[in-house]
Design a protein around this motif. Structure first.
Motif, PDB file in Angstrom:
ATOM      1  N   UNK A 217      18.889  19.897 -14.339  1.00  0.00           N
ATOM      2  CA  UNK A 217      20.187  20.631 -13.846  1.00  0.00           C
ATOM      3  C   UNK A 217      19.810  22.141 -13.971  1.00  0.00           C
ATOM      4  N   UNK A 218      19.012  22.471 -14.736  1.00  0.00           N
ATOM      5  CA  UNK A 218      18.602  23.908 -15.164  1.00  0.00           C
ATOM      6  C   UNK A 218      17.419  24.454 -14.325  1.00  0.00           C
ATOM      7  N   UNK A 219      16.826  23.495 -13.609  1.00  0.00           N
ATOM      8  CA  UNK A 219      15.681  23.840 -12.804  1.00  0.00           C
ATOM      9  C   UNK A 219      16.008  24.674 -11.620  1.00  0.00           C
ATOM     10  N   UNK A 220      15.452  25.640 -11.284  1.00  0.00           N
ATOM     11  CA  UNK A 220      15.807  26.694 -10.425  1.00  0.00           C
ATOM     12  C   UNK A 220      15.074  26.428  -8.814  1.00  0.00           C
ATOM     13  N   UNK A 221      15.895  25.763  -8.090  1.00  0.00           N
ATOM     14  CA  UNK A 221      15.309  25.330  -6.646  1.00  0.00           C
ATOM     15  C   UNK A 221      16.015  26.000  -5.562  1.00  0.00           C
ATOM     16  N   UNK A 222      16.462  27.443  -6.081  1.00  0.00           N
ATOM     17  CA  UNK A 222      17.570  28.027  -5.060  1.00  0.00           C
ATOM     18  C   UNK A 222      16.917  28.106  -3.774  1.00  0.00           C
ATOM     19  N   UNK A 223      15.636  28.735  -3.641  1.00  0.00           N
ATOM     20  CA  UNK A 223      15.005  29.004  -2.451  1.00  0.00           C
ATOM     21  C   UNK A 223      15.024  27.639  -1.561  1.00  0.00           C
ATOM     22  N   UNK A 224      14.523  26.677  -2.073  1.00  0.00           N
ATOM     23  CA  UNK A 224      14.269  25.096  -1.139  1.00  0.00           C
ATOM     24  C   UNK A 224      15.776  24.861  -0.641  1.00  0.00           C
ATOM     25  N   UNK A 225      16.514  25.084  -1.736  1.00  0.00           N
ATOM     26  CA  UNK A 225      17.919  24.493  -1.272  1.00  0.00           C
ATOM     27  C   UNK A 225      18.525  25.068  -0.382  1.00  0.00           C
ATOM     28  N   UNK A 226      18.051  26.674  -0.331  1.00  0.00           N
ATOM     29  CA  UNK A 226      18.620  27.476   0.663  1.00  0.00           C
ATOM     30  C   UNK A 226      18.147  27.341   1.959  1.00  0.00           C
ATOM     31  N   UNK A 227      17.123  26.889   2.044  1.00  0.00           N
ATOM     32  CA  UNK A 227      16.290  26.428   3.265  1.00  0.00           C
ATOM     33  C   UNK A 227      16.735  25.222   3.893  1.00  0.00           C
ATOM     34  N   UNK A 228      16.771  24.298   2.821  1.00  0.00           N
ATOM     35  CA  UNK A 228      17.377  22.908   3.339  1.00  0.00           C
ATOM     36  C   UNK A 228      18.716  22.924   4.037  1.00  0.00           C
ATOM     37  N   UNK A 229      19.630  23.563   3.307  1.00  0.00           N
ATOM     38  CA  UNK A 229      20.979  23.822   3.607  1.00  0.00           C
ATOM     39  C   UNK A 229      21.107  24.634   4.860  1.00  0.00           C
ATOM     40  N   UNK A 230      20.084  25.598   5.176  1.00  0.00           N
ATOM     41  CA  UNK A 230      20.344  26.520   6.386  1.00  0.00           C
ATOM     42  C   UNK A 230      19.886  25.511   7.595  1.00  0.00           C
ATOM     43  N   UNK A 231      18.746  24.576   7.413  1.00  0.00           N
ATOM     44  CA  UNK A 231      18.319  23.762   8.368  1.00  0.00           C
ATOM     45  C   UNK A 231      19.488  22.716   8.794  1.00  0.00           C
ATOM     46  N   UNK A 232      19.996  22.384   7.832  1.00  0.00           N
ATOM     47  CA  UNK A 232      21.298  21.285   8.130  1.00  0.00           C
ATOM     48  C   UNK A 232      22.335  22.208   8.762  1.00  0.00           C
ATOM     49  N   UNK A 233      22.537  23.245   8.512  1.00  0.00           N
ATOM     50  CA  UNK A 233      23.684  24.141   9.102  1.00  0.00           C
ATOM     51  C   UNK A 233      23.183  24.405  10.496  1.00  0.00           C
ATOM     52  N   UNK A 234      21.853  24.899  10.790  1.00  0.00           N
ATOM     53  CA  UNK A 234      21.547  25.096  12.177  1.00  0.00           C
ATOM     54  C   UNK A 234      21.499  23.617  13.108  1.00  0.00           C
ATOM     55  N   UNK A 235      21.402  22.555  12.452  1.00  0.00           N
ATOM     56  CA  UNK A 235      21.514  21.295  13.094  1.00  0.00           C
ATOM     57  C   UNK A 235      22.973  20.971  13.402  1.00  0.00           C
ATOM     58  N   UNK A 236      23.943  21.276  12.613  1.00  0.00           N
ATOM     59  CA  UNK A 236      25.347  20.945  13.175  1.00  0.00           C
ATOM     60  C   UNK A 236      25.625  22.253  14.059  1.00  0.00           C
ATOM     61  N   UNK A 237      25.278  23.458  14.053  1.00  0.00           N
ATOM     62  CA  UNK A 237      25.517  24.540  15.057  1.00  0.00           C
ATOM     63  C   UNK A 237      24.918  24.041  16.377  1.00  0.00           C
ATOM     64  N   UNK A 238      23.829  23.318  16.460  1.00  0.00           N
ATOM     65  CA  UNK A 238      23.182  22.896  17.823  1.00  0.00           C
ATOM     66  C   UNK A 238      24.273  21.735  18.459  1.00  0.00           C
ATOM     67  N   UNK A 239      24.874  20.884  17.380  1.00  0.00           N
ATOM     68  CA  UNK A 239      25.882  19.863  17.895  1.00  0.00           C
ATOM     69  C   UNK A 239      26.928  20.647  18.413  1.00  0.00           C
TER      70      UNK A 239
END
Length: 247
Positions: A217-239
């Protein structure tokens, strides 16, 4: 005797390396706001007062009121400066040039850079009143909302899809970035709920699974999580875009 606007200790200012007022750079609104941001970056938002800001500038607090009416106006100016920071970011375009996905990716990363550059001040972007109730942080300035909406409509979004995109985009950014800056010492209120002791076990005795999985839980994956969530958001906006294509 307390320092005044005319008795600034130039030597002390040079030693501290602070951008204090001088004959070449007198006290002004821009310097006050920049110094307030520097204070928040160093000490956190709760400690900011007009008296402490004046001390940082080597002037009496009363001298500040010639340029800002009080702390509330000062905080609004801090937010304006943070949001305007994207306008001087060469990586953030004013309009789409390589498609709307590229535009939103660059805009999202521009906001994230503002948050990471000033994590302790960034919560102000969420908490300060906006110019209108329908403006949503962190894209809360009319300039950026105009750029966002016109950018999407120019790329084939209907008005309804562009508005839906604005809501989804701002919700994604605000939620993710407030969580991220909280790990950098930002005061985000309810998110700061668990204080640890030296070995990280405080308050976890009754929660064995949480305690066991805490290293992960303490590991820092902020950058990767940001990229993944942004990609998912762009997919939603495409729909959303395809569902609102004009006949």
């Amino acid at each position: 005797m307390a320092a005044t606007e005319d008795t600034t200790d130039v030597d002390a200012a040079l030693v501290r390396g602070r951008p204090l007022p001088s004959k070449s750079r007198p006290l002004d609104h821009e310097l006050i706001v920049a110094t307030a941001i520097a204070f928040i970056d160093e000490h956190g938002l709760p400690g900011l007062t007009m008296r402490r800001l004046g001390a940082m500038l080597d002037v009496e607090a009363m001298a500040l009121y010639r340029y800002v009416s009080g702390k509330e106006e000062l905080l609004d100016a801090v937010v304006e400066r943070l949001v305007a920071g994207m306008q001087v970011d060469d990586e953030v375009p004013e309009a789409p040039s390589d498609g709307w996905q590229d535009f939103l990716q660059r805009l999202a990363h521009g906001v994230r850079r503002v948050a990471l550059r000033h994590p302790k001040a960034f919560p102000l972007v969420a908490s300060r009143p906006t110019e209108a109730p329908w403006l949503r942080p962190p894209l809360r300035s009319l300039d950026w909302v105009e750029a966002f909406l016109s950018g999407l409509t120019d790329e084939g979004f209907t008005d309804e899809a562009a508005v839906a995109g604005y809501r989804a985009f701002t919700s994604f950014l605000l939620g993710h970035l407030l969580l991220e800056v909280s790990t950098h010492g930002a005061d985000v209120g309810p998110l700061d709920v668990l204080e640890d002791d030296a070995d990280g076990s405080m308050s976890l005795a009754a929660f064995p699974t949480v305690r066991r999985l805490r290293p992960g839980l303490s590991e820092d994956h902020a950058a990767a999580e940001f990229e993944e969530a942004l990609e998912e958001l762009l997919g939603r906006l495409t729909l959303i875009r395809s569902e609102h294509v004009e006949a």
